[in-house]
Design an enzyme around this catalytic site. Structure first.
Site, PDB file in Angstrom:
ATOM      1  N   ARG A  10      -2.040 -10.504   4.100  1.00  0.00           N
ATOM      2  CA  ARG A  10      -2.404 -11.073   2.802  1.00  0.00           C
ATOM      3  C   ARG A  10      -3.374 -10.140   2.062  1.00  0.00           C
ATOM      4  NH1 ARG A  10      -4.468 -16.798   4.946  1.00  0.00           N
ATOM      5  NH2 ARG A  10      -5.142 -15.391   6.615  1.00  0.00           N
ATOM      6  N   LYS A  18      -9.873 -11.977   5.250  1.00  0.00           N
ATOM      7  CA  LYS A  18     -10.460 -12.251   6.572  1.00  0.00           C
ATOM      8  C   LYS A  18     -11.884 -11.724   6.652  1.00  0.00           C
ATOM      9  CE  LYS A  18      -8.338 -13.908   9.567  1.00  0.00           C
ATOM     10  NZ  LYS A  18      -8.148 -15.347   9.859  1.00  0.00           N
ATOM     11  N   HIS A  62     -15.716 -17.954   8.861  1.00  0.00           N
ATOM     12  CA  HIS A  62     -15.742 -18.618  10.181  1.00  0.00           C
ATOM     13  C   HIS A  62     -16.838 -18.049  11.081  1.00  0.00           C
ATOM     14  CE1 HIS A  62     -12.141 -20.937   9.360  1.00  0.00           C
ATOM     15  NE2 HIS A  62     -11.555 -19.845   8.910  1.00  0.00           N
ATOM     16  N   GLU A  68     -13.868 -21.211   3.559  1.00  0.00           N
ATOM     17  CA  GLU A  68     -13.612 -22.445   4.303  1.00  0.00           C
ATOM     18  C   GLU A  68     -14.702 -23.489   4.168  1.00  0.00           C
ATOM     19  OE1 GLU A  68     -14.268 -19.538   5.728  1.00  0.00           O
ATOM     20  OE2 GLU A  68     -15.855 -19.819   7.215  1.00  0.00           O
ATOM     21  N   TYR A 113     -12.676 -15.670   3.806  1.00  0.00           N
ATOM     22  CA  TYR A 113     -12.786 -16.551   4.968  1.00  0.00           C
ATOM     23  C   TYR A 113     -13.752 -15.899   5.939  1.00  0.00           C
ATOM     24  CZ  TYR A 113      -8.573 -19.254   3.702  1.00  0.00           C
ATOM     25  OH  TYR A 113      -7.668 -20.067   3.080  1.00  0.00           O
ATOM     26  N   ASP A 129      -5.196 -24.427  16.253  1.00  0.00           N
ATOM     27  CA  ASP A 129      -6.394 -23.658  15.866  1.00  0.00           C
ATOM     28  C   ASP A 129      -7.680 -24.450  16.109  1.00  0.00           C
ATOM     29  OD1 ASP A 129      -5.839 -25.450  13.800  1.00  0.00           O
ATOM     30  OD2 ASP A 129      -6.642 -24.125  12.252  1.00  0.00           O
TER      31      ASP A 129
HETATM   32  N1  NAD Z   1      -1.849 -23.347  13.064  1.00  0.00           N
HETATM   33  C1  NAD Z   1      -2.109 -23.018  11.818  1.00  0.00           C
HETATM   34  O1  NAD Z   1      -1.748 -21.945  11.340  1.00  0.00           O
HETATM   35  C2  NAD Z   1      -2.832 -23.986  10.921  1.00  0.00           C
HETATM   36  C3  NAD Z   1      -2.883 -23.785   9.529  1.00  0.00           C
HETATM   37  C4  NAD Z   1      -3.525 -24.742   8.732  1.00  0.00           C
HETATM   38  C5  NAD Z   1      -4.122 -25.874   9.329  1.00  0.00           C
HETATM   39  N2  NAD Z   1      -4.070 -26.011  10.698  1.00  0.00           N
HETATM   40  C6  NAD Z   1      -4.658 -27.181  11.397  1.00  0.00           C
HETATM   41  O2  NAD Z   1      -3.858 -28.328  11.191  1.00  0.00           O
HETATM   42  C7  NAD Z   1      -4.647 -29.487  11.454  1.00  0.00           C
HETATM   43  C8  NAD Z   1      -4.455 -30.511  10.355  1.00  0.00           C
HETATM   44  O3  NAD Z   1      -5.015 -30.010   9.140  1.00  0.00           O
HETATM   45  P1  NAD Z   1      -4.971 -30.850   7.772  1.00  0.00           P
HETATM   46  O4  NAD Z   1      -5.406 -29.917   6.702  1.00  0.00           O
HETATM   47  O5  NAD Z   1      -3.667 -31.541   7.630  1.00  0.00           O
HETATM   48  O6  NAD Z   1      -6.120 -31.933   8.035  1.00  0.00           O
HETATM   49  P2  NAD Z   1      -6.307 -33.327   7.257  1.00  0.00           P
HETATM   50  O7  NAD Z   1      -7.736 -33.705   7.437  1.00  0.00           O
HETATM   51  O8  NAD Z   1      -5.734 -33.245   5.890  1.00  0.00           O
HETATM   52  O9  NAD Z   1      -5.391 -34.349   8.084  1.00  0.00           O
HETATM   53  C9  NAD Z   1      -5.657 -34.760   9.381  1.00  0.00           C
HETATM   54  C10 NAD Z   1      -5.118 -36.161   9.567  1.00  0.00           C
HETATM   55  O10 NAD Z   1      -5.208 -36.495  10.968  1.00  0.00           O
HETATM   56  C11 NAD Z   1      -5.448 -37.900  11.019  1.00  0.00           C
HETATM   57  N3  NAD Z   1      -5.899 -38.275  12.355  1.00  0.00           N
HETATM   58  C12 NAD Z   1      -7.108 -38.109  12.934  1.00  0.00           C
HETATM   59  N4  NAD Z   1      -7.105 -38.609  14.183  1.00  0.00           N
HETATM   60  C13 NAD Z   1      -5.842 -39.092  14.410  1.00  0.00           C
HETATM   61  C14 NAD Z   1      -5.186 -39.738  15.509  1.00  0.00           C
HETATM   62  N5  NAD Z   1      -5.850 -39.990  16.641  1.00  0.00           N
HETATM   63  N6  NAD Z   1      -3.881 -40.075  15.368  1.00  0.00           N
HETATM   64  C15 NAD Z   1      -3.205 -39.816  14.235  1.00  0.00           C
HETATM   65  N7  NAD Z   1      -3.772 -39.232  13.165  1.00  0.00           N
HETATM   66  C16 NAD Z   1      -5.071 -38.868  13.253  1.00  0.00           C
HETATM   67  C17 NAD Z   1      -6.469 -38.125   9.906  1.00  0.00           C
HETATM   68  O11 NAD Z   1      -6.545 -39.499   9.535  1.00  0.00           O
HETATM   69  C18 NAD Z   1      -5.890 -37.236   8.797  1.00  0.00           C
HETATM   70  O12 NAD Z   1      -5.010 -37.961   7.946  1.00  0.00           O
HETATM   71  C19 NAD Z   1      -6.078 -28.956  11.571  1.00  0.00           C
HETATM   72  O13 NAD Z   1      -6.407 -28.853  12.936  1.00  0.00           O
HETATM   73  C20 NAD Z   1      -6.020 -27.607  10.930  1.00  0.00           C
HETATM   74  O14 NAD Z   1      -7.034 -26.745  11.421  1.00  0.00           O
HETATM   75  C21 NAD Z   1      -3.450 -25.092  11.484  1.00  0.00           C
END
Ligand code: NAD
Length: 374
Positions: free
Chosen positions: A15, A74, A95, A117, A93, A269
């Site tokens: 990026r 980054k 972190h 972030e 970003y 993550d």
């Molecule tokens: N792997 C990657 O490349 C990547 C990229 C972006 C985000 N992420 C990760 O994805 C995850 C979700 O991010 P987001 O932006 O959607 O967060 P968000 O806060 O928008 O959504 C999280 C949801 O999880 C729900 N939740 C919490 N505990 C729960 C449970 N026990 N059962 C069911 N639902 C539950 C919450 O109510 C909320 O609606 C985060 O861990 C984020 O770091 C990973």
């Protein structure tokens, strides 16, 4: 203001922090934009595209030494620490709560470090993280559909079905930004989609906007156990702010799953919400446990740098414009969300969680920046 755009040096980071369209906006605003040669290459932007937008192209030394505001994607890595200096505002970003050497390098340099972030609105949204969640959610559904194919170790099921043959079932655990975006792509592919969440308000909202196209169900251990057994694709998308992801899908549950089903643990993550998940990379994205394919790539948006760069810069540009126009002090005085992004300033740690993480002193931003003066 003199605004620099550095080329990313971390492995597999394609990026860039500003598009030519963004450069044009800044140049039209009267600012001077200096882009490091080749910075846009990984996102398919040539140096000439920036030049046509009114920016200049320079060496890495020029970009770091001549800028007042430096844009990156980054965090700086060790080879860049020597370039950090007083009088420079770094917007990227960071972190740093998990990075002691960088925290010390930023503090010692006297730089102003603003982290994408931690830019946070009054209603607790994270506008500079959201675009990456949108992308990861959409990729999650695509990855799930793809790895269901037999030659790739999957069940051998077309997620959307065909007339006369039932579609596959997608279970999304966590209906936030990732979950919603995964759901709309899965619906688009023709799958039967269920979203589990613990927030009734969130499910009310999802039900409103996706009415009739998904089932929303309250999340509980028992519900997860039965839904996982039914699913062809499970997408883990939970987030508990400030905490590691809870392990909601246990190893014992895998035994009841269909052979060749796919788990995409987007929450990897934050440690992952599936007990058997460990981080993977785009080069080697999946592995199998108890007959279930696991896809656990920790930087999913990295696979689509053209989309990710455009989505990121769409979100960052208004903040960049504000800093460019008013200076950092003026911009944070006007916008609390941006103020929350300031992590390090004048050798002081101004973001409490970072200071706590490293057992260092925290200085409130107001004590370092005369906010009223702006
Ligand atoms: N792997 C990657 O490349 C990547 C990229 C972006 C985000 N992420 C990760 O994805 C995850 C979700 O991010 P987001 O932006 O959607 O967060 P968000 O806060 O928008 O959504 C999280 C949801 O999880 C729900 N939740 C919490 N505990 C729960 C449970 N026990 N059962 C069911 N639902 C539950 C919450 O109510 C909320 O609606 C985060 O861990 C984020 O770091 C990973």
């Amino acid at each position: 203001m003199r605004i620099g755009v550095a080329r990313e040096v971390k492995t597999d980071e394609y990026r860039v922090a500003l598009t030519p369209a963004g450069a044009r906006e800044l140049v039209q605003g009267g600012h001077d934009v200096l882009v490091e040669a080749g910075a846009g290459e990984g996102s398919s932007f040539a140096d000439d595209d920036y030049v046509r937008a009114g920016a200049r192209i320079g060496s890495v030394e020029d970009v770091w030494a001549d800028s007042e505001l430096l844009l990156k994607v980054k965090e700086p890595i060790e080879s860049e620490y020597g370039r950090l200096r007083e009088g420079l505002v770094l917007f990227t970003y960071l972190h740093i709560a998990a990075d002691a050497p960088l925290t010390h390098a930023l503090v010692d340099s006297g730089i102003a470090a603003v982290a994408y972030e931690t830019v946070e609105t009054d209603d607790r949204r994270l506008p500079l993280l959201a675009p990456m969640s949108e992308i990861a959610g959409r990729i999650a559904a695509q990855a799930g559909a793809y790895f269901l194919e037999k030659p790739l170790g999957g069940r051998g099921l077309l997620l959307g079905g065909v007339p006369g043959v039932a579609p596959g079932r997608v279970l999304v655990i966590g209906g936030g930004i990732v979950g919603y975006n995964a759901a709309i792509i899965a619906i688009g592919l023709g799958a039967q989609v269920t979203i589990l969440d613990r927030s009734i308000d969130r499910m009310r909202y999802l039900d409103d906007i996706l009415s009739g196209r998904v089932s929303t169900v309250m999340s509980s251990a028992l519900q997860i156990e039965s839904s996982v057994a039914d699913a062809d694709v499970v997408i883990g998308a939970v987030l508990v702010p400030g905490a590691r992801a809870p392990k909601l899908v246990t190893r014992a549950m895998l035994g009841a799953m269909k052979k060749g089903a796919v788990i995409v643990d987007v929450a990897i993550d934050q440690g992952g919400c599936v007990e058997t998940a460990h981080p993977t990379t785009h080069t080697d994205p999946v592995y199998e446990v108890d007959g279930v394919t696991h896809y656990c790539v920790a930087n999913m948006p990295g696979a689509v740098p053209i989309t990710s760069t455009n989505a990121l810069t769409n979100a960052t540009l208004p903040y960049v414009e504000a800093i460019a126009e008013h200076g950092l002090a003026g911009a944070v005085a006007r916008d609390q969300a941006l103020a929350r992004g300031v992590n390090v300033l004048d050798g002081k740690i101004t973001y409490e969680a970072v200071a706590e993480a490293h057992d260092l002193d925290h200085t409130p931003l107001e004590d370092v920046l005369p906010l009223a003066a702006a």
